[in-house]
Design an enzyme around this catalytic site. Structure first.
Site, PDB file in Angstrom:
ATOM      1  N   ARG A  78      30.147  -4.913 -16.872  1.00  0.00           N
ATOM      2  CA  ARG A  78      31.162  -5.642 -16.106  1.00  0.00           C
ATOM      3  C   ARG A  78      30.515  -6.726 -15.245  1.00  0.00           C
ATOM      4  NH1 ARG A  78      31.958  -0.154 -15.192  1.00  0.00           N
ATOM      5  NH2 ARG A  78      33.841   0.782 -16.076  1.00  0.00           N
ATOM      6  N   GLY A 137      40.235   0.073 -23.767  1.00  0.00           N
ATOM      7  CA  GLY A 137      40.173   0.411 -22.343  1.00  0.00           C
ATOM      8  C   GLY A 137      41.218   1.480 -22.065  1.00  0.00           C
ATOM      9  N   CYS A 165      35.767   2.384 -23.973  1.00  0.00           N
ATOM     10  CA  CYS A 165      34.905   2.269 -22.804  1.00  0.00           C
ATOM     11  C   CYS A 165      35.581   2.754 -21.521  1.00  0.00           C
ATOM     12  CB  CYS A 165      34.433   0.818 -22.625  1.00  0.00           C
ATOM     13  SG  CYS A 165      35.777  -0.359 -22.361  1.00  0.00           S
ATOM     14  N   HIS A 185       0.825  -1.213   0.000  1.00  0.00           N
ATOM     15  CA  HIS A 185       0.000   0.000   0.000  1.00  0.00           C
ATOM     16  C   HIS A 185       0.859   1.262   0.000  1.00  0.00           C
ATOM     17  CE1 HIS A 185      -2.231   3.241   2.137  1.00  0.00           C
ATOM     18  NE2 HIS A 185      -3.161   2.900   1.269  1.00  0.00           N
ATOM     19  N   ASP A 215      43.680   1.208 -18.750  1.00  0.00           N
ATOM     20  CA  ASP A 215      44.823   0.290 -18.785  1.00  0.00           C
ATOM     21  C   ASP A 215      45.776   0.621 -19.922  1.00  0.00           C
ATOM     22  OD1 ASP A 215      44.717  -1.442 -16.581  1.00  0.00           O
ATOM     23  OD2 ASP A 215      43.062  -2.564 -17.450  1.00  0.00           O
TER      24      ASP A 215
END
Length: 813
Positions: A517, A708, A758, A427, A711
């Site tokens: 991921r 990436g 990304c 509710h 990295d």
């Protein structure tokens, strides 16, 4: 003498156009009974006592004048006055009694029902107001229902009480709020076979997601016993989602599930007690399993889809529906007991995107289910029960154990609502959505953890989990008109690992998910190291072994637990963005991160520099983790093949060498994930200089490259991005890094492979987004909070590039 048949209509005689005669609930039941039973949907049979019977009863008793006199001059803001007049009105109607001819009609119809279902039949007596369940206003819960009625005298008394409940305090207040004339609303009664869910389970379901309005799912909640506990929010129910597009393609799988506490269940009191029902503790083994099985969930989803399609408009657009279901413990069958148009989430679709963002943090007092996606401040006001409602002040945050329709006068003045109990269909949740205010339900300890009169912040902007913070934390509201926002040529994708945010994030303008991921799902939903789940006997710590036993309770073993949890997390994201591509990166925990998972220390080596250690592709075929990778593959195969979400593409992280890539692809094929089968595409992260140097050879193995930037920057510049002392040297905008990215994009294009990025760079630095567009990258994947700003920037960059190109062409000519 009035014709005896005039006050009874069987469900088989009713349709949706009969709302003025029998109210929305009964008209809907009649419509379903006539049209849906042939489609395999089970509806309990019954009959309606018409609204004319209500008027006839009052006419025969000469009660209209007294009723008008009682309601004249009512001050709806005077709670005591409303209560006195409501009680008087109910007494007038109940005392009117049922005329003899009406009594005989009711009893004769009940005898016919008994002939159909047998002597053991008990009845449900449900109210159905003639203005009820309209698309613009739901009267749900405003009048009373009486269950498990047996015997003539009990049936007639229940009908009188049902008629009288047209003037409950909450119904009076609701009609005033909705501008309904008290005397232009009448009450019909539905009398139907009582589904014995007290011996099984019951619940509520919607043909869309109630929080986001996402229409591609059926959302089902359920608990043991009668459904009142789910509706009132007295229990934390089980939750299930089913994805409609893949269901239509023939795939039969539960998309996602959450096991609720289900601490109590409502059963019939029996004997001669005044209360018809009572709550008893749910046995612990039942609490630790789901109240219905997957076969039941899928049958309910089939019901919901058929009902939604049946109520579609003339243009064929499906109308989202709010439905109640019950499983009969005697015959083991599932019944639909109510269906009405969903009136909140389905109305929120539009071109204006509204996003709430907290601008700080603070001490979290408690957590629960987030209702909506808003944020609000206010002083906490703990209200113990209805008798203390007058203590509540407008603009405060209502804190309560649970709420009922009687609380609605103060709920509409609240900044937010917080409750101990309840799930997403209780509710408090329903009313909060109607009022467009945030609510956090099912906290468990809200009334103990939130100090009364304390300033608090209620945030529902972080996904499924709602949080209550101490103090007044600032927030901002971002409103964007998406109606005139064009799509850039460069694909704008989204980085998303949290399934809880998937349904709300999909409304952002996007071309799919460029990076999903697995780490978030493993960390938040699985919590244990995959090898520890497979080999708990190898753990030296008894506490860890016991924790894993608790974690996988109800599953065949740790492998089944891991596969189901991981597949449902990924499937939720894939379903949200269906049929757009969703690129799922296989696990890329570092050894120090894996070690923090439950049981992880016994399976992970200690490394001086985990960033360039045993991570990514190197793990997948190594004896120390090959079994864990096999579980990941099994989960992804289940998502694509069994659940039908073939928009999932897979991606291999940190693949150092071509030979390593070949070994991983071979292992994946052995685990049922062969590149090309069922249109499976497999990408590789381009984040090591060797990926760029040998891109022509990597392109022979993989379908695309996702750069990436974090990295790649680390390894191009030789900077450990986990080291604070050299953090000043970490910069994706360095000329050498940009050159690496350019070579990767050109290499992908040369080999007719997809190129995307990304990392954080385009989200953090507009100039990097500009650079990526200029070198012709296919896509960039961004964090959700930067999608809109970066999309606008990319559109501007593309416009400028086009202008320059046109200018060059002009000079050349």
């Amino acid at each position: 003498m009035t014709n005896k048949a005039s006050y009874i209509r069987w469900f088989s005689e009713l349709g949706i156009d009969d709302v003025p005669l029998v109210g929305g609930k009964n008209a809907s039941l009649g419509e379903m009974y006539q049209t849906l039973i042939p489609k395999g949907i089970r509806i309990p049979n019954g009959f309606a006592i018409t609204a004319d019977a209500y008027r006839y009863m009052l006419e025969q008793a000469g009660a209209w004048d007294a009723l008008h006199e009682t309601m004249n001059g009512l001050d709806p803001n005077d709670v005591d006055d409303l209560a006195r007049r409501g009680a008087r009105a109910r007494d007038i109607i109940y005392s009117a009694g049922l005329p003899e001819d009406l009594q005989q009609e009711i009893l004769q119809a009940a005898r016919q029902l008994k002939e159909e279902y047998g002597e053991g039949l008990s009845l449900a007596v449900r109210s159905s107001a003639t203005a009820e369940d309209l698309p613009t206003a739901s009267f749900a819960g405003q009048q009373d229902t009486y269950l498990n009625i047996s015997g003539d005298a009990a049936l007639l008394d229940a009908c009188r009480r049902c008629f009288a409940s047209l003037f409950t305090d909450r119904a009076i207040h609701y009609r005033i709020d909705q501008n309904f004339d008290h005397f232009k609303v009448a009450l019909s009664i539905g009398v139907m076979k009582m589904v014995r869910s007290d011996l099984a389970a019951s619940g509520v379901m919607f043909s869309l997601d109630t929080e986001t309005g996402f229409r591609d799912v059926v959302f089902i909640t359920g608990s043991y016993g009668l459904g009142e506990n789910v509706v009132q929010g007295a229990v934390e129910p089980d939750e299930f989602y089913v994805h409609k597009p893949t269901f239509a393609q023939g795939h039969r799988a539960v998309l996602r599930r959450h096991r609720g506490g289900k601490a109590i269940k409502m059963i019939y009191a029996g004997g001669h007690t005044r209360e018809a029902t009572r709550n008893i503790p749910t046995p612990e083994p039942d609490q630790l399993r789901f109240c219905i099985n997957d076969e039941d969930v899928l049958q309910l989803a089939d019901y919901a889809i058929k009902i939604e399609q049946h109520y579609s408009d003339q243009a064929g657009h499906a109308k989202p529906m709010d439905m109640e279901w019950a499983k009969d413990g005697l015959d083991g069958k599932l019944y639909l007991v109510q269906a009405r148009p969903e009136t909140v989430a389905s109305q929120q679709q539009g071109s204006i995107l509204e996003q709430f963002h907290l601008q700080g943090s603070g001490k979290i007092l408690t957590r629960g289910y987030a209702i909506g996606a808003r944020i609000a401040h206010g002083r906490a006001r703990y209200i113990v029960d209805v008798a203390h409602l007058h203590e509540f002040q407008p603009g405060e945050v209502l804190v309560a154990d649970t709420t009922t329709p009687d609380w609605e006068p103060v709920m509409k003045e609240a900044a937010a609502i917080v409750t101990n109990h309840g799930g997403r269909t209780c509710h408090a949740a329903i009313i909060a959505r109607e009022l467009n205010i945030p609510a956090v339900v099912g906290c468990g300890d809200a009334t103990d953890s939130i100090p009364d009169d304390e300033m608090i912040t209620v945030s529902c902007a972080g996904g499924d989990e709602g949080r209550i913070y101490q103090g007044e934390i600032p927030f901002k509201v971002e409103r964007t008109d998406l109606s005139d926002l064009p799509r850039p040529h460069t694909q704008i994708m989204i980085n998303l690992g949290n399934p809880d945010l998937a349904f709300s994030t999909r409304f952002l303008p996007n071309d799919g998910v460029g990076l999903a991921r697995l780490e978030f799902i493993i960390n938040e939903y699985i919590k244990a190291h995959p090898m520890a789940l497979l080999h708990p006997d190898r753990l030296e710590d008894n506490n860890e072994r016991k924790a894993i036993e608790t974690l996988i309770h109800g599953y065949k073993d740790g492998a089944e637990f891991f596969i189901q949890k991981l597949s449902e997390g990924v499937a939720t994201i894939a379903a949200a963005f269906w049929p757009k591509p969703v690129v799922v990166r296989m696990s890329d925990f570092k050894t120090n991160e894996y070690a923090t998972l439950l049981g992880g220390r016994g399976f992970e080596p200690e490394e001086d520099n985990p960033m360039i250690g045993f991570r990514g592709a190197a793990r997948y075929t190594h004896p120390a983790y090959a079994e864990g990778f096999a579980l990941e593959c099994a989960a992804m195969k289940r998502v694509r093949d069994d659940m039908g979400l073939s928009n999932v593409k897979l991606m291999i992280p940190f693949c150092r060498r071509v030979e390593e890539g070949e070994r991983v692809l071979q292992a994946m094929a052995e685990h049922g994930l062969k590149r090309g089968d069922n249109d499976l595409e497999i990408y590789v992260m381009c984040e090591i200089p060797n990926n760029v140097i040998l891109i022509d050879r990597f392109a022979q193995l993989f379908d695309g490259f996702s750069i990436g930037s974090n990295d790649l920057t680390q390894l191009t510049l030789g900077v450990d991005r986990d080291s604070e002392i050299v953090a000043f040297d970490f910069d994706e905008r360095d000329e050498g890094v940009k050159e690496m990215i350019r070579l990767a994009v050109e290499g992908a294009r040369r080999n007719q492979r997809h190129s995307g990025l990304c990392g954080q760079a385009p989200s953090d630095y507009p100039e990097m987004a500009e650079y990526l567009v200029e070198i012709g990258i296919d896509s960039m994947s961004l964090n959700p909070d930067t999608v809109l700003a970066t999309t606008r920037h990319v559109l501007e960059v593309e416009k400028n590039l086009d202008a320059r190109l046109q200018a060059r062409k002009g000079k050349a000519s």
